[in-house]
Write an enzyme that holds these catalytic residues in place. Sequence first.
Site, PDB file in Angstrom:
ATOM      1  N   TYR A 135       0.853  -1.187   0.000  1.00 11.10           N
ATOM      2  CA  TYR A 135       0.000   0.000   0.000  1.00 11.10           C
ATOM      3  C   TYR A 135       0.886   1.234   0.000  1.00 11.10           C
ATOM      4  O   TYR A 135       1.550   1.532   0.996  1.00 11.10           O
ATOM      5  CB  TYR A 135      -0.936  -0.025   1.216  1.00 11.10           C
ATOM      6  CG  TYR A 135      -1.890   1.136   1.327  1.00 11.10           C
ATOM      7  CD1 TYR A 135      -2.155   1.989   0.259  1.00 11.10           C
ATOM      8  CD2 TYR A 135      -2.556   1.371   2.524  1.00 11.10           C
ATOM      9  CE1 TYR A 135      -3.043   3.044   0.378  1.00 11.10           C
ATOM     10  CE2 TYR A 135      -3.445   2.429   2.651  1.00 11.10           C
ATOM     11  CZ  TYR A 135      -3.694   3.261   1.576  1.00 11.10           C
ATOM     12  OH  TYR A 135      -4.571   4.311   1.704  1.00 11.10           O
ATOM     13  N   ARG A 140       0.162  10.248   3.070  1.00 13.17           N
ATOM     14  CA  ARG A 140       0.001   9.927   4.488  1.00 13.17           C
ATOM     15  C   ARG A 140       1.302   9.426   5.126  1.00 13.17           C
ATOM     16  O   ARG A 140       1.511   9.610   6.322  1.00 13.17           O
ATOM     17  CB  ARG A 140      -1.106   8.872   4.678  1.00 13.17           C
ATOM     18  CG  ARG A 140      -2.508   9.418   4.485  1.00 13.17           C
ATOM     19  CD  ARG A 140      -3.553   8.357   4.804  1.00 13.17           C
ATOM     20  NE  ARG A 140      -4.908   8.871   4.673  1.00 13.17           N
ATOM     21  CZ  ARG A 140      -5.610   9.409   5.666  1.00 13.17           C
ATOM     22  NH1 ARG A 140      -5.084   9.501   6.877  1.00 13.17           N
ATOM     23  NH2 ARG A 140      -6.832   9.849   5.473  1.00 13.17           N
ATOM     24  N   LYS A 163      -1.567  -1.534  -3.862  1.00 13.52           N
ATOM     25  CA  LYS A 163      -2.559  -0.464  -3.912  1.00 13.52           C
ATOM     26  C   LYS A 163      -1.777   0.830  -4.108  1.00 13.52           C
ATOM     27  O   LYS A 163      -1.089   1.295  -3.208  1.00 13.52           O
ATOM     28  CB  LYS A 163      -3.387  -0.411  -2.623  1.00 13.52           C
ATOM     29  CG  LYS A 163      -4.411   0.722  -2.617  1.00 13.52           C
ATOM     30  CD  LYS A 163      -5.139   0.815  -1.284  1.00 13.52           C
ATOM     31  CE  LYS A 163      -6.085   2.014  -1.275  1.00 13.52           C
ATOM     32  NZ  LYS A 163      -6.749   2.186   0.053  1.00 13.52           N
TER      33      LYS A 163
END
Length: 262
Positions: A135, A140, A163
């Site tokens: 991911y 973030r 992802k």
Amino acid sequence: MQHKFFGTGVALVTPFDAEENVDFNGLKKLLAHTAEGVDYFVVQGTTGESVTTTKQEKADILKFVKENNPKNLPIVYGIGGNNTAEVLKTISETDLSGVDAILSVSPYYNKPSQEGIFQHYQQIADKSPVPVVLYNVPGRTASNISPQTTLRLAQHPNIIGTKEASGSIDQALEIARKKPEDFLLISGDDMLTIPLMALGASGVISVMANSFPVIFKKMVKAALDNDYNTARKFAHQLHDINPLMYVESNPVGVKEALRVLN
């Protein structure tokens, strides 16, 4: 295994009641609502507020989803962090029966080197009893998994996809054109799903599919069928509402959308 994750995955929100306890009645309604359109559930990803739910809440939520899965959809469970040893401990202590893969976020805050990211995931993939999906969400984590590192990790037999939420079409293209055929490139950005699928992505892990699972399913299926005229029409329906999802930090927007729809 990989075919399970073609199409639309929903990054499930975690409903809470007024006392800040997990609202399992609300979660049951959400599972029934999203199952009308999505192809698999993602439990305790970023949208599920995984960084603030407790260890017990995580276990209870996963157990509940397993027991209240209306269409017996595949389950991806979020286990990640910036402490490699702690991630490995969590994997060893989690009941992953009935879980089809784990979604593991790139180490945040530490700002690791590319070699550090590679070694982190190698250890996770070596120890995980179920397949691993990378991911990448630099907005973030404050670091990016480069295409070169993703492609190195794609050689590990227990790492089945990524992802990709970098927002970079160039990066997605680099992965798509050099990845192993069975390695999944999954969009991590709702409104970049069609462009990424045109490049070779297998689908999306979506925020807005919490609220609009059927529209997302139709859009992604059309793209999988190479019917981009139809896919584009559904994307246009979602365009104006997408920015409202992120006026405040995710998942505030999509939870408000669910409240309005309820």
